[in-house]
Enzyme design. Structure first.
Site, PDB file in Angstrom:
ATOM      1  N   PHE A  50      97.442  48.177  26.718  1.00  0.00           N
ATOM      2  CA  PHE A  50      98.558  49.051  27.107  1.00  0.00           C
ATOM      3  C   PHE A  50      99.745  48.944  26.171  1.00  0.00           C
ATOM      4  O   PHE A  50     100.610  49.812  26.174  1.00  0.00           O
ATOM      5  CB  PHE A  50      98.999  48.779  28.548  1.00  0.00           C
ATOM      6  CG  PHE A  50      99.206  47.325  28.838  1.00  0.00           C
ATOM      7  CD1 PHE A  50     100.345  46.675  28.429  1.00  0.00           C
ATOM      8  CD2 PHE A  50      98.222  46.617  29.501  1.00  0.00           C
ATOM      9  CE1 PHE A  50     100.517  45.331  28.680  1.00  0.00           C
ATOM     10  CE2 PHE A  50      98.386  45.268  29.767  1.00  0.00           C
ATOM     11  CZ  PHE A  50      99.539  44.616  29.351  1.00  0.00           C
ATOM     12  N   GLY A  53     100.964  51.943  23.862  1.00  0.00           N
ATOM     13  CA  GLY A  53     101.795  53.051  24.320  1.00  0.00           C
ATOM     14  C   GLY A  53     102.973  52.648  25.188  1.00  0.00           C
ATOM     15  O   GLY A  53     103.732  53.498  25.635  1.00  0.00           O
ATOM     16  N   HIS A  54     103.159  51.356  25.416  1.00  0.00           N
ATOM     17  CA  HIS A  54     104.235  50.891  26.331  1.00  0.00           C
ATOM     18  C   HIS A  54     105.002  49.751  25.688  1.00  0.00           C
ATOM     19  O   HIS A  54     104.799  48.601  26.057  1.00  0.00           O
ATOM     20  CB  HIS A  54     103.627  50.444  27.656  1.00  0.00           C
ATOM     21  CG  HIS A  54     104.608  50.357  28.786  1.00  0.00           C
ATOM     22  ND1 HIS A  54     105.359  49.245  29.045  1.00  0.00           N
ATOM     23  CD2 HIS A  54     104.950  51.253  29.733  1.00  0.00           C
ATOM     24  CE1 HIS A  54     106.107  49.450  30.117  1.00  0.00           C
ATOM     25  NE2 HIS A  54     105.872  50.665  30.551  1.00  0.00           N
ATOM     26  N   PHE A  55     105.836  49.899  24.849  1.00  0.00           N
ATOM     27  CA  PHE A  55     106.263  51.104  24.161  1.00  0.00           C
ATOM     28  C   PHE A  55     106.108  50.857  22.674  1.00  0.00           C
ATOM     29  O   PHE A  55     106.360  49.740  22.219  1.00  0.00           O
ATOM     30  CB  PHE A  55     107.726  51.400  24.486  1.00  0.00           C
ATOM     31  CG  PHE A  55     107.969  51.684  25.945  1.00  0.00           C
ATOM     32  CD1 PHE A  55     107.669  52.920  26.469  1.00  0.00           C
ATOM     33  CD2 PHE A  55     108.473  50.703  26.772  1.00  0.00           C
ATOM     34  CE1 PHE A  55     107.906  53.198  27.816  1.00  0.00           C
ATOM     35  CE2 PHE A  55     108.702  50.978  28.116  1.00  0.00           C
ATOM     36  CZ  PHE A  55     108.416  52.217  28.643  1.00  0.00           C
ATOM     37  N   ILE A  60     106.557  46.206  25.944  1.00  0.00           N
ATOM     38  CA  ILE A  60     106.988  45.578  27.190  1.00  0.00           C
ATOM     39  C   ILE A  60     105.823  45.631  28.175  1.00  0.00           C
ATOM     40  O   ILE A  60     105.201  46.685  28.352  1.00  0.00           O
ATOM     41  CB  ILE A  60     108.221  46.292  27.783  1.00  0.00           C
ATOM     42  CG1 ILE A  60     109.421  46.138  26.838  1.00  0.00           C
ATOM     43  CG2 ILE A  60     108.562  45.736  29.171  1.00  0.00           C
ATOM     44  CD1 ILE A  60     110.642  46.907  27.261  1.00  0.00           C
TER      45      ILE A  60
END
Length: 151
Positions: A50, A53-55, A60
């Site tokens: 993840f 894309g985060h971020f 985070i």
């Protein structure tokens, strides 16, 4: 005084939780006391899928996954406290209340998950969870899990 402490390594965690990569969010259990509390670890790696894309540029750990990690720790405590479930039964995450996020969790952090048993009634148990990094609170919440037949 802690009378029934134990360390559960990943192999034992895998026996207790149905989750698998990339959704297994408890790496090991540091200690627990049946029916009282459990302390577990989630090592946060930059390789977590993840983080792409985060971020981008500012990775985070998603808050909802901090809550999921605490819920998984709660499930382990429930299993270890009650022993074997009847065939076809599982503990399901049932509710969350008063979730608060206090600091971001980033790659390289080691998240300590502390869950405490509050009470149980008719197969529904209430817990309080706290996630910390470097002894700073990252998240806290009240949670419930229910013992039910598999869906």
């Amino acid at each position: 005084m802690i009378t029934d402490t134990c360390v559960l390594h990943i192999e034992e965690v895998l026996e207790l939780l149905p989750h698998r990569f990339p959704f297994l969010l408890v790496d090991r259990v540091l200690n627990f006391e049946k029916g009282k509390f459990l302390r577990a670890v989630k090592n946060v790696s930059f390789n977590e899928p993840f983080f792409q894309g985060h971020f981008p540029g500012k990775p985070i750990f998603p808050g909802v996954l901090i809550l999921e990690a605490m819920a998984q720790a709660t499930g382990i405590l429930a299993f270890k406290s009650t022993g074997k479930l009847a065939p076809g039964e599982l503990y399901y995450f049932a509710a969350i209340d008063a979730a608060r996020f206090k600091r971001p969790v980033q790659p390289g952090d080691q998240m300590i998950l502390d869950v405490e048993f509050i009470k149980e009634r008719r197969g529904i148990a209430r817990f309080k969870g706290i996630a910390t990094v470097n002894e700073e609170m990252a998240c806290e919440a009240s949670m419930m899990c229910a013992r039910r037949k598999e869906i």
